[in-house]
Enzyme design. Sequence first.
Site, PDB file in Angstrom:
ATOM      1  NE  ARG A  39      -3.532   2.259   2.799  1.00 45.00           N
ATOM      2  CZ  ARG A  39      -3.215   3.495   3.211  1.00 45.00           C
ATOM      3  NH1 ARG A  39      -1.961   3.781   3.523  1.00 45.00           N
ATOM      4  NH2 ARG A  39      -4.142   4.429   3.296  1.00 45.00           N
ATOM      5  CB  SER A 108     -11.842  -1.404   3.478  1.00 44.49           C
ATOM      6  OG  SER A 108     -10.439  -1.527   3.405  1.00 44.49           O
ATOM      7  CE  LYS A 138      -6.015   3.458   5.950  1.00 45.91           C
ATOM      8  NZ  LYS A 138      -6.674   2.166   5.656  1.00 45.91           N
TER       9      LYS A 138
END
Length: 208
Positions: A39, A108, A138
């Site tokens: 990611r 998610s 995040k």
Amino acid sequence: MTNKLAGLYLVTPDWDDTQRLLDVSELGLQGGASVLQYRHKTADATLRLEQASALLALCRRYQCPFIINDHVELCLALDADGIHVGGTDASVAQVRALLGPDKIVGASCYGDLALAHTAQQQGASYVAFGGFYPSRIKKYPVTTSPDIVTVAKATIPLPNVVIGGMTLDNALPLVHAGATMVAAISSVYFADDPRGAARDFVALFHRD
């Protein structure tokens, strides 16, 4: 590969230094991480291809499933083991149709059981919940209740991942509640001893 969806789910940070990314990822794999997700939200296409290719080769050496976040075309081009999609990406059904029946598809679901049930019906391999706690990586509203893990375990016959500010202390009650995997970024990649940090997360799943 889907039988390895348990334990520490390692997610990479937004590091442009590919060698550093590889070195610390390898320490995490040596510590026992079961899954590695690439990611990198700010990488351009060239860097993304470079890093994902190198991480895929690393994961092959450790027989660890390699998941790519969001980028279905990259997953197909590299023949990676799977893809993880978020709420603003393509649907699980669309991704499953593109990747076929054998790839891992994760979704998610934030704090929403309805999303998880939909993902299951559309062919997800696992569902991810969170964030549960504030994260160094995040930025999101911390609104997911730990109770969702217990309910998901009882009602959704898929592995589930918990994510968001995970530490050894705050992940443990979620594992006790039925989390199949704990996703970690900073708690491993920014640790003084990434191999030891990964090993400690793996150990959470083997406590009495």
